[in-house]
Scaffold this motif. Sequence first.
Motif, mmCIF file in Angstrom:
data_model
loop_
_atom_site.group_PDB
_atom_site.id
_atom_site.type_symbol
_atom_site.label_atom_id
_atom_site.label_comp_id
_atom_site.label_asym_id
_atom_site.label_seq_id
_atom_site.Cartn_x
_atom_site.Cartn_y
_atom_site.Cartn_z
ATOM 1 N N MET A 176 -2.044 1.266 -35.075
ATOM 2 C CA MET A 176 -0.843 0.432 -35.125
ATOM 3 C C MET A 176 -1.154 -1.051 -35.033
ATOM 4 S SD MET A 176 1.770 2.665 -32.740
ATOM 5 C CE MET A 176 2.960 1.341 -32.721
ATOM 6 N N ILE A 177 -2.095 -1.437 -34.160
ATOM 7 C CA ILE A 177 -2.396 -2.863 -33.994
ATOM 8 C C ILE A 177 -2.997 -3.449 -35.267
ATOM 9 C CG2 ILE A 177 -4.712 -2.498 -33.026
ATOM 10 C CD1 ILE A 177 -2.130 -5.189 -31.949
ATOM 11 N N VAL A 178 -3.750 -2.633 -36.005
ATOM 12 C CA VAL A 178 -4.333 -3.100 -37.268
ATOM 13 C C VAL A 178 -3.237 -3.326 -38.297
ATOM 14 C CG1 VAL A 178 -5.856 -2.490 -39.185
ATOM 15 C CG2 VAL A 178 -6.561 -2.015 -36.817
ATOM 16 N N HIS A 179 -2.307 -2.405 -38.384
ATOM 17 C CA HIS A 179 -1.190 -2.575 -39.312
ATOM 18 C C HIS A 179 -0.373 -3.818 -38.957
ATOM 19 C CE1 HIS A 179 -1.295 1.210 -41.695
ATOM 20 N NE2 HIS A 179 -2.002 1.634 -40.646
ATOM 21 N N ASP A 180 -0.235 -4.086 -37.655
ATOM 22 C CA ASP A 180 0.482 -5.277 -37.225
ATOM 23 C C ASP A 180 -0.289 -6.539 -37.624
ATOM 24 O OD1 ASP A 180 2.611 -6.586 -36.113
ATOM 25 O OD2 ASP A 180 2.025 -6.268 -34.045
ATOM 26 N N PHE A 181 -1.596 -6.515 -37.434
ATOM 27 C CA PHE A 181 -2.438 -7.654 -37.805
ATOM 28 C C PHE A 181 -2.328 -7.965 -39.297
ATOM 29 C CE2 PHE A 181 -6.812 -8.975 -39.181
ATOM 30 C CZ PHE A 181 -6.739 -10.274 -38.729
ATOM 31 N N MET A 182 -2.216 -6.919 -40.091
ATOM 32 C CA MET A 182 -2.134 -7.109 -41.543
ATOM 33 C C MET A 182 -0.874 -7.880 -41.957
ATOM 34 S SD MET A 182 -4.857 -6.026 -42.857
ATOM 35 C CE MET A 182 -6.248 -4.972 -42.473
ATOM 36 N N LYS A 183 0.138 -7.873 -41.097
ATOM 37 C CA LYS A 183 1.374 -8.590 -41.416
ATOM 38 C C LYS A 183 1.182 -10.099 -41.365
ATOM 39 C CE LYS A 183 4.278 -4.913 -39.467
ATOM 40 N NZ LYS A 183 5.223 -4.561 -38.348
ATOM 41 N N VAL A 184 0.145 -10.542 -40.672
ATOM 42 C CA VAL A 184 -0.041 -11.989 -40.491
ATOM 43 C C VAL A 184 -1.333 -12.521 -41.102
ATOM 44 C CG1 VAL A 184 -1.258 -11.872 -38.266
ATOM 45 C CG2 VAL A 184 0.208 -13.835 -38.772
ATOM 46 N N VAL A 185 -2.277 -11.650 -41.393
ATOM 47 C CA VAL A 185 -3.595 -12.126 -41.816
ATOM 48 C C VAL A 185 -3.543 -12.954 -43.091
ATOM 49 C CG1 VAL A 185 -4.224 -10.062 -43.151
ATOM 50 C CG2 VAL A 185 -6.014 -11.461 -42.092
ATOM 51 N N HIS A 186 -2.575 -12.679 -43.946
ATOM 52 C CA HIS A 186 -2.509 -13.429 -45.207
ATOM 53 C C HIS A 186 -1.938 -14.832 -45.015
ATOM 54 C CE1 HIS A 186 -3.894 -9.921 -47.323
ATOM 55 N NE2 HIS A 186 -2.937 -9.193 -46.782
ATOM 56 N N ASP A 187 -1.440 -15.109 -43.817
ATOM 57 C CA ASP A 187 -1.055 -16.482 -43.467
ATOM 58 C C ASP A 187 -2.258 -17.289 -42.997
ATOM 59 O OD1 ASP A 187 1.572 -15.934 -44.068
ATOM 60 O OD2 ASP A 187 2.171 -15.563 -41.991
ATOM 61 N N LEU A 188 -3.408 -16.629 -42.930
ATOM 62 C CA LEU A 188 -4.642 -17.262 -42.449
ATOM 63 C C LEU A 188 -5.703 -17.175 -43.539
ATOM 64 C CD1 LEU A 188 -4.429 -15.534 -38.975
ATOM 65 C CD2 LEU A 188 -4.233 -17.998 -39.329
ATOM 66 N N PRO A 189 -5.632 -18.046 -44.533
ATOM 67 C CA PRO A 189 -6.534 -17.943 -45.701
ATOM 68 C C PRO A 189 -8.008 -18.115 -45.363
ATOM 69 C CG PRO A 189 -5.324 -20.025 -45.702
ATOM 70 C CD PRO A 189 -4.709 -19.179 -44.641
ATOM 71 N N ASN A 212 -0.848 -14.064 -25.587
ATOM 72 C CA ASN A 212 -0.082 -15.090 -24.874
ATOM 73 C C ASN A 212 -0.891 -16.334 -24.542
ATOM 74 O OD1 ASN A 212 -1.545 -14.176 -22.572
ATOM 75 N ND2 ASN A 212 0.186 -12.991 -21.799
ATOM 76 N N GLN A 213 -2.198 -16.199 -24.384
ATOM 77 C CA GLN A 213 -3.010 -17.361 -24.013
ATOM 78 C C GLN A 213 -3.028 -18.447 -25.085
ATOM 79 O OE1 GLN A 213 -4.567 -17.586 -20.757
ATOM 80 N NE2 GLN A 213 -2.952 -16.046 -20.697
ATOM 81 N N TYR A 214 -2.690 -18.093 -26.308
ATOM 82 C CA TYR A 214 -2.796 -19.027 -27.434
ATOM 83 C C TYR A 214 -1.450 -19.470 -27.993
ATOM 84 C CZ TYR A 214 -7.534 -17.383 -27.025
ATOM 85 O OH TYR A 214 -8.770 -17.082 -26.512
ATOM 86 N N GLU A 248 -1.372 -17.514 -33.872
ATOM 87 C CA GLU A 248 -2.011 -18.635 -33.179
ATOM 88 C C GLU A 248 -3.368 -18.256 -32.588
ATOM 89 O OE1 GLU A 248 1.244 -21.221 -31.104
ATOM 90 O OE2 GLU A 248 2.147 -19.307 -31.683
ATOM 91 N N GLU A 249 -3.508 -17.028 -32.087
ATOM 92 C CA GLU A 249 -4.799 -16.642 -31.538
ATOM 93 C C GLU A 249 -5.857 -16.531 -32.629
ATOM 94 O OE1 GLU A 249 -5.021 -12.811 -29.660
ATOM 95 O OE2 GLU A 249 -3.751 -11.836 -31.158
ATOM 96 N N PHE A 250 -5.511 -15.930 -33.760
ATOM 97 C CA PHE A 250 -6.523 -15.781 -34.812
ATOM 98 C C PHE A 250 -6.801 -17.095 -35.524
ATOM 99 C CE2 PHE A 250 -6.230 -11.321 -34.016
ATOM 100 C CZ PHE A 250 -7.475 -10.835 -34.397
ATOM 101 N N LYS A 251 -5.843 -17.989 -35.559
ATOM 102 C CA LYS A 251 -6.099 -19.333 -36.070
ATOM 103 C C LYS A 251 -7.158 -20.012 -35.215
ATOM 104 C CE LYS A 251 -5.001 -22.986 -38.647
ATOM 105 N NZ LYS A 251 -5.141 -23.013 -40.132
#
Length: 325
Positions: A10-23, A124-126, A282-285
């Motif tokens: 599930m967490i991977v599927h959630d990550f996929m929702k935002v990864v394309h905002d991080l080119p 939350n830290q980011y 924000e964390e992955f950025k």
Amino acid sequence: MKLAIFGAGMIVHDFMKVVHDLPEIELRAILGTETDVPGMKALKEAHGIEMIYTDLAECLADETVDTVYVALPNHLHYHFAKEALLQGKHVICEKPFTLKKSELLALAAIAKEKQLILIEAITNQYLANYQAIKAQLTELGDLKLIECNYSQYSSRYDLFKEGTVLPAFNPKMGGGALMDINIYNIHFVVGLLGTPNAVHYHANIEQGIDTSGVLLLDYDQTKVVCIGAKDSTATIRSTIQGTKGSIIVNGPTNVLDSYAYEALKTPAVTIDRKVNEHRMYEEFKMFQQVIASNDQSFAEDRLAHSQRVMDVVEAALADAQINLG
């Protein structure tokens, strides 16, 4: 960042929702089990992942990968993070980092020796809203009380009561309310106040695992209650109370969608500084920037925070006589 994702849940599927905002993040590979292959193929097609692996050694031998995101069940974090570090990959590891502080220290030693980035994915830290709360704490006067309640009834709890023990409730796999959802509250509080003077955990324990519990943290003049539940539900909310005002966060401490600041005898003001609607942006950025510059100082600071959180976790588990792993 040339990323390999370990896991297909599930967490991977959630990550996929935002990864394309991080080119800046290239999806080079995904690793899973044979039973994960159909799902990984769907993710590959939908998100342009280059390679699918079911063999860890083959994945880590892929020279196009420089970073691994460990998004596996809790009890697998240490082994897979260690193997990735030993093969010269930077590691982003989902919470909880490991099941034991000794495991985290072992990973940190390898990362330091190899000058690799090792960092915990803890949203939350980011978040900009969290940074805003930290900056506004002084306006609250003397902090007196903090209460964080993250209670969310789990569908897996029904199966658990019927005798089917899934990872979320398996003590050998790092399950339980403390490690699953209350840990967000711990990160939230420790990030604000640091290491507490005393830790006590009053847990509802079934079959050796905490299905819910109340964590008490003492910071001299500030008393903290962190509630986490997977066997019941309530309004998810956190409050920070001081002599000159309060902050109220509606919603879980891993999202921090917005918060209300209320000075003493003054109407509340809603504050929202978030950069992106998705909590993981924000964390992955930041992770991308830290890895690109190999910012060891930043990574060491974050590891120190993660170690403080693990100190609280181990003290809580010991206090409740819960044995994980």
